[in-house]
Motif scaffolding. Structure first.
Motif, PDB file in Angstrom:
ATOM      1  N   ALA B  69       2.457 104.565   8.482  1.00  0.00           N
ATOM      2  CA  ALA B  69       1.983 103.208   8.168  1.00  0.00           C
ATOM      3  C   ALA B  69       2.056 102.958   6.667  1.00  0.00           C
ATOM      4  N   ILE B  70       1.580 103.923   5.883  1.00  0.00           N
ATOM      5  CA  ILE B  70       1.583 103.755   4.429  1.00  0.00           C
ATOM      6  C   ILE B  70       3.019 103.725   3.903  1.00  0.00           C
ATOM      7  N   GLN B  71       3.839 104.678   4.369  1.00  0.00           N
ATOM      8  CA  GLN B  71       5.217 104.760   3.861  1.00  0.00           C
ATOM      9  C   GLN B  71       6.018 103.520   4.239  1.00  0.00           C
ATOM     10  N   ALA B  72       5.759 102.963   5.431  1.00  0.00           N
ATOM     11  CA  ALA B  72       6.511 101.777   5.863  1.00  0.00           C
ATOM     12  C   ALA B  72       6.319 100.653   4.851  1.00  0.00           C
ATOM     13  N   ILE B  73       5.100 100.517   4.363  1.00  0.00           N
ATOM     14  CA  ILE B  73       4.815  99.438   3.422  1.00  0.00           C
ATOM     15  C   ILE B  73       5.283  99.815   2.012  1.00  0.00           C
ATOM     16  N   PHE B  74       4.768 100.947   1.499  1.00  0.00           N
ATOM     17  CA  PHE B  74       5.071 101.285   0.112  1.00  0.00           C
ATOM     18  C   PHE B  74       6.511 101.774  -0.074  1.00  0.00           C
ATOM     19  N   THR B  78       8.974 100.016  -2.640  1.00  0.00           N
ATOM     20  CA  THR B  78       9.640 100.823  -3.670  1.00  0.00           C
ATOM     21  C   THR B  78      11.141 100.617  -3.630  1.00  0.00           C
ATOM     22  N   ALA B  79      11.694 100.653  -2.413  1.00  0.00           N
ATOM     23  CA  ALA B  79      13.135 100.465  -2.266  1.00  0.00           C
ATOM     24  C   ALA B  79      13.537  99.084  -2.787  1.00  0.00           C
ATOM     25  N   TRP B  80      12.716  98.102  -2.502  1.00  0.00           N
ATOM     26  CA  TRP B  80      12.991  96.724  -2.921  1.00  0.00           C
ATOM     27  C   TRP B  80      13.036  96.637  -4.441  1.00  0.00           C
ATOM     28  N   VAL B  81      12.012  97.178  -5.070  1.00  0.00           N
ATOM     29  CA  VAL B  81      11.914  97.132  -6.523  1.00  0.00           C
ATOM     30  C   VAL B  81      13.102  97.858  -7.153  1.00  0.00           C
ATOM     31  N   GLU B 155      16.157 105.398   3.083  1.00  0.00           N
ATOM     32  CA  GLU B 155      16.701 104.710   4.253  1.00  0.00           C
ATOM     33  C   GLU B 155      16.820 103.205   3.988  1.00  0.00           C
ATOM     34  N   MET B 156      15.835 102.663   3.276  1.00  0.00           N
ATOM     35  CA  MET B 156      15.773 101.216   3.075  1.00  0.00           C
ATOM     36  C   MET B 156      16.672 100.730   1.937  1.00  0.00           C
ATOM     37  N   ALA B 157      16.764 101.536   0.876  1.00  0.00           N
ATOM     38  CA  ALA B 157      17.440 101.054  -0.330  1.00  0.00           C
ATOM     39  C   ALA B 157      18.871 100.551  -0.086  1.00  0.00           C
ATOM     40  N   PRO B 158      19.722 101.317   0.603  1.00  0.00           N
ATOM     41  CA  PRO B 158      21.092 100.831   0.804  1.00  0.00           C
ATOM     42  C   PRO B 158      21.149  99.541   1.610  1.00  0.00           C
ATOM     43  N   VAL B 159      20.247  99.393   2.571  1.00  0.00           N
ATOM     44  CA  VAL B 159      20.232  98.188   3.404  1.00  0.00           C
ATOM     45  C   VAL B 159      19.822  96.978   2.578  1.00  0.00           C
ATOM     46  N   ILE B 160      18.820  97.180   1.726  1.00  0.00           N
ATOM     47  CA  ILE B 160      18.372  96.083   0.866  1.00  0.00           C
ATOM     48  C   ILE B 160      19.494  95.699  -0.094  1.00  0.00           C
ATOM     49  N   ALA B 161      20.211  96.723  -0.593  1.00  0.00           N
ATOM     50  CA  ALA B 161      21.301  96.461  -1.529  1.00  0.00           C
ATOM     51  C   ALA B 161      22.426  95.652  -0.872  1.00  0.00           C
ATOM     52  N   ARG B 162      22.599  95.832   0.445  1.00  0.00           N
ATOM     53  CA  ARG B 162      23.692  95.146   1.156  1.00  0.00           C
ATOM     54  C   ARG B 162      23.312  93.762   1.662  1.00  0.00           C
ATOM     55  N   LEU B 163      22.018  93.376   1.494  1.00  0.00           N
ATOM     56  CA  LEU B 163      21.575  92.087   2.033  1.00  0.00           C
ATOM     57  C   LEU B 163      22.456  90.960   1.508  1.00  0.00           C
ATOM     58  N   ASP B 164      22.730  90.014   2.377  1.00  0.00           N
ATOM     59  CA  ASP B 164      23.589  88.889   2.013  1.00  0.00           C
ATOM     60  C   ASP B 164      22.761  87.851   1.254  1.00  0.00           C
ATOM     61  N   LEU B 165      22.933  87.794  -0.060  1.00  0.00           N
ATOM     62  CA  LEU B 165      22.131  86.904  -0.888  1.00  0.00           C
ATOM     63  C   LEU B 165      22.369  85.436  -0.565  1.00  0.00           C
ATOM     64  N   LEU B 190      16.378  93.974   8.014  1.00  0.00           N
ATOM     65  CA  LEU B 190      15.825  95.262   7.592  1.00  0.00           C
ATOM     66  C   LEU B 190      15.263  96.063   8.764  1.00  0.00           C
ATOM     67  N   LYS B 191      15.038  95.327   9.867  1.00  0.00           N
ATOM     68  CA  LYS B 191      14.285  95.879  10.991  1.00  0.00           C
ATOM     69  C   LYS B 191      14.770  97.263  11.430  1.00  0.00           C
ATOM     70  N   THR B 192      16.062  97.381  11.651  1.00  0.00           N
ATOM     71  CA  THR B 192      16.586  98.645  12.177  1.00  0.00           C
ATOM     72  C   THR B 192      16.367  99.786  11.198  1.00  0.00           C
ATOM     73  N   ALA B 193      16.672  99.517   9.929  1.00  0.00           N
ATOM     74  CA  ALA B 193      16.486 100.561   8.918  1.00  0.00           C
ATOM     75  C   ALA B 193      15.017 100.944   8.824  1.00  0.00           C
ATOM     76  N   LEU B 194      14.159  99.952   8.970  1.00  0.00           N
ATOM     77  CA  LEU B 194      12.719 100.189   8.895  1.00  0.00           C
ATOM     78  C   LEU B 194      12.294 101.145  10.007  1.00  0.00           C
ATOM     79  N   ILE B 195      12.726 100.839  11.224  1.00  0.00           N
ATOM     80  CA  ILE B 195      12.336 101.686  12.351  1.00  0.00           C
ATOM     81  C   ILE B 195      12.942 103.082  12.211  1.00  0.00           C
ATOM     82  N   TYR B 196      14.164 103.128  11.736  1.00  0.00           N
ATOM     83  CA  TYR B 196      14.818 104.417  11.554  1.00  0.00           C
ATOM     84  C   TYR B 196      14.083 105.239  10.497  1.00  0.00           C
ATOM     85  N   GLY B 197      13.736 104.588   9.408  1.00  0.00           N
ATOM     86  CA  GLY B 197      12.996 105.263   8.341  1.00  0.00           C
ATOM     87  C   GLY B 197      11.639 105.740   8.821  1.00  0.00           C
ATOM     88  N   MET B 198      10.965 104.898   9.612  1.00  0.00           N
ATOM     89  CA  MET B 198       9.649 105.275  10.134  1.00  0.00           C
ATOM     90  C   MET B 198       9.776 106.490  11.056  1.00  0.00           C
TER      91      MET B 198
END
Lengths: 347, 270
Positions: B69-74, B78-81, B155-165, B190-198
């Motif tokens: 729960a904590i890692q999913a949020i933080f 972190t990946a976003w930042v 897990e999240m960082a590459p997906v966030i980097a690929r987001l279509d701006l 982000l959903k899939t990466a989120l679940i995979y990361g979790m």
């Protein structure tokens, strides 16, 4: 859409579980009391049985149910854990020095040696476990320097049993208990210690790990507590016990930790438990699990299982634990010098 | 992209890979399952329902769920930042995140003990607040949080980097609130990466051993997780208990990984 449902369910269950985690533990009822036992690894089977006996005794005596929380670690590790904040009510350790550490930290404030047995609840002797039929013909210390012999003994930095092993080995050499090593010749005894250490192939962190590895087929010989060998044999292991002619009497202390019992309000039951360990009932359980007991009546009943040792010495031979911790296990002590030399040669 | 196997070289490669995987994964697993049932189904069943095992498993699951729960949020933040913002010291922060990969968990346990133990830096403060962290569940939770830190972020960082701006820009132009943009435009991607990361975080948390042993002390019924229970059972020569517990723990993780893989594949198929 399915992923979304899954995610929502997941998050909901997260929230629920977190709520459950946060709920404070309920206060124990008056007819219930909890004791935390911090022990070294080898007497765990015995404590399992003695705890059940004590629970019956205490219930009959006071109407209170005692629950136990047990932790078994290497003696040194357990002692350090208590110093670092593990709130064990009672500590049962391999050697006095590990109790002294807790005392020096200010957590044991009473004179824990003030009973008929000086706080020592069980004893044992350093012995060898050899393979079935003793194929290498090991009979005494001098055989441990055979070339290519693989010896298991745990690491003295974490294991009390390992310290006993080193003391037995070095003491026997000093006392003339090793063929070829002259009496009272520290240089020759040191040389012998180094030679044996060169044959040590595995140093585990505790006596139990060490004998379990031996059971897995590693090594030709394990230096260990006599009780580890006897307990192993009770579970069907076929290795054999060899008691050297000269060896040390291992004395295992037990003490109430004042800081913990005062905090938990468990002094009465903790002291009763420690006293219970000396009753013939509990001592017999120890004896059934390979330990030489301090109650002489019980020891007499189990005489056959525990042959006398020709030259049995105690830590007093070295001048007590304070001297030992400095001269033998201190930073520049005999052990560290020998192991450095032995490992240097191995490379 | 699939091609048919060509020539003896291809067959040899296939045989080599199969042998490698069988040797590393299938053989030990078979030994484990065989060990668990060597004394019959009945004893395995008793091991499965033994109270200390249930207690230990429940503690493991509680810690893992809280950590996830904590890692999913933080982790996501972190990946976003790290991907969307540039700032002084970013490379350093990025490097710090990999420390849990590099450090032995046992060392992590001792570091926390140095911090939270009775003689630790924060020991006196915790004492006065009557908070127990070392040799208690909070310390084990922190240790698990530490060792599982990188999984979510990486897990999240590459997906966030690929987001279509351009999608975000379009939504903004159409007057959507930032909140709405996040939930309706960004989050679905982000959903899939989120679940995979979790899932990875959960599996890592469930399997942690060294750090929770050092900081928790392995007290039966109090700070004993499923992995510590396995360790103790082996020490006590209760082999069936240990093997059964290991299978349950392994099955948990395999199930999670399978779920995550299915989700990932379905996502890719969309």
């Amino acid at each position: 859409m399915k992923t979304k449902t899954l995610l929502v369910t997941l998050l909901a269950s997260l929230a629920l579980t977190l709520g459950a985690c946060a709920a404070a533990p309920s206060e124990p009822a008056a007819d219930q009391v909890n004791l935390i036992l911090g022990a070294y690894t080898t007497p765990r089977e015995a404590y399992g049985e003695i705890i059940a006996l004590f629970q019956d005794y205490w219930l009959a005596e006071t109407g209170q149910t005692v629950t136990f929380e047990e932790s078994y670690l290497g003696s040194g590790a357990q002692s350090r854990a208590v110093v670092e904040g593990f709130e064990a009510d009672v500590v049962a350790l391999s050697l006095e020095a590990d109790i002294n550490r807790i005392q020096e930290a200010g957590l044991i404030t009473h004179d824990w040696k003030a009973n008929d047995y000086q706080g020592i609840v069980t004893s044992s002797v350093v012995s060898f476990a050899v393979r079935e039929g003793n194929p290498l013909g090991i009979s005494d210390w001098a055989d441990l320097t055979q070339p290519d012999l693989e010896i298991l003994t745990p690491n003295p930095n974490t294991s009390g049993g390992a310290m006993w092993n080193i003391l037995a080995l070095y003491g026997a050499a000093l006392r003339g208990g090793v063929a070829g090593v002259p009496v009272d010749d520290p240089a020759a005894a040191f040389e012998f210690l180094t030679q044996v250490l060169q044959n040590v192939s595995v140093m585990d962190k505790g006596a139990r790990d060490s004998i379990l590895n031996f059971e897995m087929g590693i090594g030709d010989l394990a230096i260990t507590y006599e009780n580890e060998i006897l307990v192993g044999r009770q579970t069907g292991q076929t290795y054999e016990r060899v008691i050297p002619t000269s060896t040390i009497l291992i004395q295992n202390p037990v003490a109430v930790v004042d800081a913990s019992v005062d905090k938990h309000g468990t002094r009465e039951v903790a002291e009763a438990f420690v006293n219970f360990l000396y009753t013939p009932e509990a001592q017999a359980v120890f004896a059934e699990h390979g330990l030489r007991v301090v109650n002489l009546d019980v020891a007499g009943q189990f005489e056959e299982d525990y042959p006398p040792v020709e030259d049995l010495f105690t830590i007093d031979y070295f001048g007590g634990w304070e001297v030992i911790m400095q001269d033998i296990f201190g930073e520049d002590g005999i052990y560290n010098q020998a192991i450095a030399l032995a490992q240097g040669d191995a490379r | 992209m699939k091609t048919n196997i060509r020539g003896w070289g291809g067959w040899l490669l296939l045989a080599l890979v199969v042998a490698y995987v069988v040797f590393l994964i299938v053989a030990p697993l078979t030994a484990l399952v065989q060990g668990a049932f060597q004394n019959g189904l009945r004893e395995a069943g008793q091991s499965l329902t033994a109270k200390p095992f249930i207690q230990a498993l429940w503690l493991s699951v509680r810690i893992a769920v809280a950590v996830v729960a904590i890692q999913a949020i933080f982790g996501t933040l972190t990946a976003w930042v790290l991907t969307r913002q540039s700032f002084f010291g970013k490379a350093l922060l990025n490097g710090l995140l990999d420390i849990p990969f590099a450090l032995s968990p046992v060392v992590v346990g001792y570091m926390l003990l140095l911090l939270f133990g009775r003689n630790g830096f924060l020991g006196p403060l915790l004492e006065s607040l009557k908070l127990q962290v070392a040799f208690a569940v909070p310390g084990m939770f922190l240790a698990t949080l530490f060792v599982s830190l990188p999984f979510m972020v990486r897990e999240m960082a590459p997906v966030i980097a690929r987001l279509d701006l351009s999608q975000e820009k379009a939504a903004e132009t159409l007057g959507a609130s930032r909140w709405r943009i996040f939930w309706q435009v960004i989050f679905p991607q982000l959903k899939t990466a989120l679940i995979y990361g979790m899932t990875l975080t959960f599996a890592r948390a469930l399997g942690e051993f060294g750090a929770v042993l050092v900081i928790g002390g392995g007290v039966q019924g109090r700070t004993e997780t499923a992995t510590l229970y396995i360790f103790r059972s082996l020490d006590e020569r209760q082999h069936t208990d240990a093997y059964v517990a290991a299978i349950v723990l392994g099955a948990f993780s395999v199930l999670l990984v399978l779920i995550a893989d299915t989700l990932k594949r379905r996502r890719n198929a969309d």
